[in-house]
Design an enzyme around this catalytic site. Structure first.
Site, PDB file in Angstrom:
ATOM      1  CG  ASP A 482      -2.150   0.502   0.773  1.00 37.79           C
ATOM      2  OD1 ASP A 482      -2.446   1.469   0.010  1.00 37.79           O
ATOM      3  OD2 ASP A 482      -2.968   0.423   1.843  1.00 37.79           O
ATOM      4  CG  ASP A 551      -9.557   2.062  -0.424  1.00 41.21           C
ATOM      5  OD1 ASP A 551      -9.071   1.115  -0.665  1.00 41.21           O
ATOM      6  OD2 ASP A 551      -9.200   3.035   0.331  1.00 41.21           O
TER       7      ASP A 551
HETATM    8  C1  GLA Z   1      -5.884   1.895   2.232  1.00 45.76           C
HETATM    9  C2  GLA Z   1      -6.117   0.556   1.393  1.00 45.76           C
HETATM   10  C3  GLA Z   1      -7.171  -0.090   2.121  1.00 45.76           C
HETATM   11  C4  GLA Z   1      -6.513  -0.748   3.321  1.00 45.76           C
HETATM   12  C5  GLA Z   1      -6.193   0.468   4.213  1.00 45.76           C
HETATM   13  C6  GLA Z   1      -5.553   0.128   5.619  1.00 45.76           C
HETATM   14  O1  GLA Z   1      -6.733   2.646   2.181  1.00 45.76           O
HETATM   15  O2  GLA Z   1      -6.679   1.025   0.189  1.00 45.76           O
HETATM   16  O3  GLA Z   1      -7.495  -1.425   1.166  1.00 45.76           O
HETATM   17  O4  GLA Z   1      -5.495  -1.633   3.223  1.00 45.76           O
HETATM   18  O5  GLA Z   1      -5.267   1.288   3.525  1.00 45.76           O
HETATM   19  O6  GLA Z   1      -5.116   0.989   6.169  1.00 45.76           O
END
Ligand code: GLA
Length: 750
Positions: A482, A551
């Site tokens: 990420d 997301d």
């Molecule tokens: C980001 C990612 C999510 C999740 C969060 C965790 O927002 O896009 O899918 O992994 O971080 O903190």
């Protein structure tokens, strides 16, 4: 043609291997020849590029379009003759591969560099041209005034018809040179391509299509977020006004780069139109000392006479064969269970174990433990950078959970956000100097985190060690990588950079770190996530295997997001999860039937609290996963189509390469003003074959009034057989459907 001299050959290889983003497919043992002609012609099955490359003159693209079988370069040049017009220069100033400033080109220059205000007037002329056995040319140019060399590498991938192009600039002078702008290549665009499709969006709403029609002037988008971004995807499609999904002339371009960039299309009043894409540099970011060189990111470019779906098929094929590294080319895309929306930061081994059992029951094949397992990471305020298993949450370590997951027949994957650090972390307390910043300017916190300076070898080394240890200790085969913030202040305080902006180097350092990890762990798959889809591009996909596209698990939003992304990305890399009944982001409540159907048309997974779903929904989910598994080969290895439909429908599909099988998803996202929806014509089928047509999803009732075509043709039973021609040319009347529902047609040749 001459056989190249040994020193030229080593030059070719040296440059390829110095350049970690070098053109895909370059191999050290290919045959290289020096060509002694005024023109370079690259041709693939339906695309041809002709470049003027006469020694001592400026190289330029004469033609980039459909294959020419009866035309010479000379006649194309003759047909392009432009005459003098009042108010203009005595001779026409045509384009070149870099549209250098000194050429006098009226539109924007594709190359801007200087030595403290001097030496800005480079004009690159051809020294020699090399050609290799893989449909790739290298045009080596130099400029007498500035001591700069420009090397253009252009490859027309024979199997996908996508061209890959880079420009390399080397400083052969005695003083450093500042490069302010260097487009990967200046691509002339025909005046008739008057509509521009591009992509915008935001967090949880990526890849929203927008169209800009006929303009005179410039369309410019600059992304300085330090990542590919949610809102400025570096790709666009220039279309003729009448082009559609299945017809018309379209040209697509994409910059494979995960850092700052500029994308522009200029339709100048002198009739020279072009597209440029390249890295966006901060002041003084790209300075070449004598002897140093810079290579642009790869520009991917394709054209089609047959509309947008055909163009996408080319990019998809190119991504699968020339960009992804092939480690999982023959492995099915496993169904994920991701823990994020089920538990967020509330980790508890017992609960996760129960979730793993439930996930396996409904068909998950990989369990991905998301954020919250390490250091003091009990919320998003602390712990980033401290990459060791939290003893508070996992007193016995993560081995028991990982073993349990494997005993249930699933792979175990884990989340990292390596490039970031929370100020409240052991790492930051020990090394506050390890972050990127603009000296004298306050940090702009974003999700309470700062950006680590990966251009410092000690930082990359720290991350490599920490990640490797977790990978080794737990037998990790999957990482969700990420990157959750923009980089507003990318200055690197290292001795080497002394405060200069370092987005270019940072981006390369991220690539290098992932590359090193993958080389050390040939089984390791990596997903590129950046607050959802803010790092989705062909650059990162050279080092990763999947994109977390958004997301948002809201299936209605996802229909649009996935459709937008599909212009460049194939379904096999588009991470798509079944979310909770009520979406956590939009608060919209959507049926399991719609959620599962939407996730099936991607790399399917789920991300919800399986313990609070109804037994009925879990059963539906299980059936959806089974259908995905049964058909993922067609979905991921077939040819992808989008259909031109009214706004209330989104229809996409995939047809196997041998045209034996096809799957089409028809989502009704909204209501309509007509009594019934219209007929649907299935593209891509073999008109001479006969297909058994069925509706395989949803498994529950879905028609509004009965009897409908579903009953009369027994589409939910044995189905009915029709000719490919009837299905393609005439099409099928859609049944009346409820809004926010989705049906999936399966076609099998008989
Ligand atoms: C980001 C990612 C999510 C999740 C969060 C965790 O927002 O896009 O899918 O992994 O971080 O903190």
């Amino acid at each position: 043609m001459l056989t190249v001299k040994p020193e030229d050959q080593s030059d070719l290889q040296r440059i390829n291997f110095q350049n970690s983003e070098g053109l895909a497919g370059c191999s050290p043992d290919k045959t290289v020849t020096q060509i002694d002609a005024d023109y370079v012609r690259l041709s693939a099955s339906d695309t041809e590029i002709i470049i003027y490359a006469k020694k001592g003159e400026r190289p330029y693209i004469i033609y980039w379009g459909a294959l020419l079988e009866h035309s010479s370069a000379e006649e194309l040049i003759a047909l392009s003759t432009r005459q003098w017009a009042h108010g203009g220069p005595a001779t026409d100033i045509g384009q070149s591969l870099s549209n250098e400033l000194a050429t006098g080109i009226a539109g924007p220059s594709g190359f801007v560099a200087h030595r403290q205000g001097n030496d800005w007037a480079a004009i690159f002329v051809v020294e020699h041209v090399l050609e290799d056995s893989e449909n790739q040319v290298r045009i080596v140019c130099s400029d007498r005034n500035t001591g700069l060399k420009a090397i253009y590498d252009i490859k027309l991938d024979p199997s996908s018809n996508v061209a890959l192009a880079t420009t390399s600039i080397s400083n052969d002078g005695d003083e450093p040179i500042s490069i302010d702008w260097c487009a990967s290549l200046c691509i002339p665009v025909d005046e008739s391509l008057s509509t521009l499709k591009n992509f915008t969006g935001r967090w949880a709403m990526e890849f929203q299509e927008q169209a800009v029609s006929v303009f005179r002037g410039s369309y410019v988008r600059e992304n300085k977020t330090g990542r590919t971004s949610h809102d400025n995807f570096p790709g666009l499609i220039a279309m003729s006004a009448s082009a559609s999904e299945n017809s018309g002339r379209v040209v697509g371009l994409h910059l494979g780069w995960s850092g700052n960039n500029r994308v522009r299309m200029d339709r100048h009043s002198d009739g020279h139109n072009s597209v440029q894409m390249g890295e966006l540099f901060h002041p003084g970011e790209m300075v070449l000392a004598p002897g140093q060189s810079y290579t642009t990111p790869i520009l991917y470019a394709a054209q089609s006479e047959n509309g947008l779906s055909d163009l996408s098929q080319k990019f998809h094929h190119c991504l699968n064969t020339s960009v992804l590294d092939g480690r999982i080319a023959n492995k099915p895309r496993l169904v994920h269970y991701n823990t994020w929306e089920a538990v967020y930061f509330d980790h508890c081994e017992d609960r996760l174990t129960t979730l793993a059992e439930k996930a396996a029951e409904v068909g998950a094949e990989r369990f991905v433990l998301d954020d919250g397992w390490f250091g003091a990471r009990r919320n998003d305020q602390a712990g980033l950078g401290d990459w060791w298993v939290s003893k508070d949450v996992y007193p016995n370590g993560l081995e028991p959970l990982a073993d349990k997951v494997r005993s249930l027949g699933m792979e175990f994957g884990i989340w990292f956000e390596p490039e970031m650090v929370n100020p409240d972390s052991d790492l930051f307390r020990a090394h506050p100097e390890w972050v990127l910043e603009a000296k004298g300017v306050a940090q702009i916190p974003s999700r309470q985190q700062y950006v680590l300076d990966l251009t410092r070898p000690e930082v990359s080394e720290y991350l490599y060690e920490k990640i490797s240890k977790i990978v080794d200790d737990l037998g990790i085969t999957y990482i969700k990588w990420d990157m959750n913030r923009d980089i507003q202040h990318p200055g690197s305080g290292s001795t080497e950079n002394s405060g200069r902006s370092a987005v270019h180097k940072q981006t390369k350092s991220v690539y290098a770190l992932i590359d090193r990890l993958r080389k050390a762990n040939p089984e390791l798959e990596i997903e590129s996530c950046s607050s959802g889809g803010a790092r989705a591009d062909f650059g990162i996909l050279r080092y990763t295997d999947r994109i977390w596209l958004s997301d948002s698990n809201d299936a209605l939003d996802r229909q649009k997001i996935q459709r937008g992304a599909s212009h460049f990305f194939p379904l096999n890399v588009l991470g798509s999860h079944v979310g909770p009944k009520q979406c956590h982001i939009t608060k919209r409540t959507l049926s399991m039937e719609l959620r599962a159907a939407t996730a099936m048309f991607g790399h399917m997974g789920m991300e919800l609290d399986l313990l609070s779903e109804s037994a009925e929904d879990l059963e539906t989910l299980k059936q959806g996963i089974a259908i995905y598994k049964q058909h993922r080969d067609v979905l991921h290895n077939g040819k992808f189509y989008r259909l031109d439909t009214p706004d209330y429908l989104n229809v996409t599909g995939s047809v196997s390469l041998d045209k034996q099988a096809a799957l089409f998803s028809c989502a009704k996202t909204d209501g309509h003003t007509t009594t019934l929806p219209g007929r649907l014509q299935f593209p891509g089928l073999d008109k001479t074959k006969r297909y058994q047509l069925k509706i395989i999803w949803p498994v529950s009732d879905f028609v509004v009034t009965e009897p409908s075509i579903v009953d009369t043709l027994d589409l939910r039973g044995e189905g009915s057989v029709f000719s490919g021609e009837a299905l393609t040319v005439h099409g099928i009347q859609l049944p009346l459907l409820y809004p926010e529902s989705c049906i999936i047609f399966a076609l099998q040749s008989v």
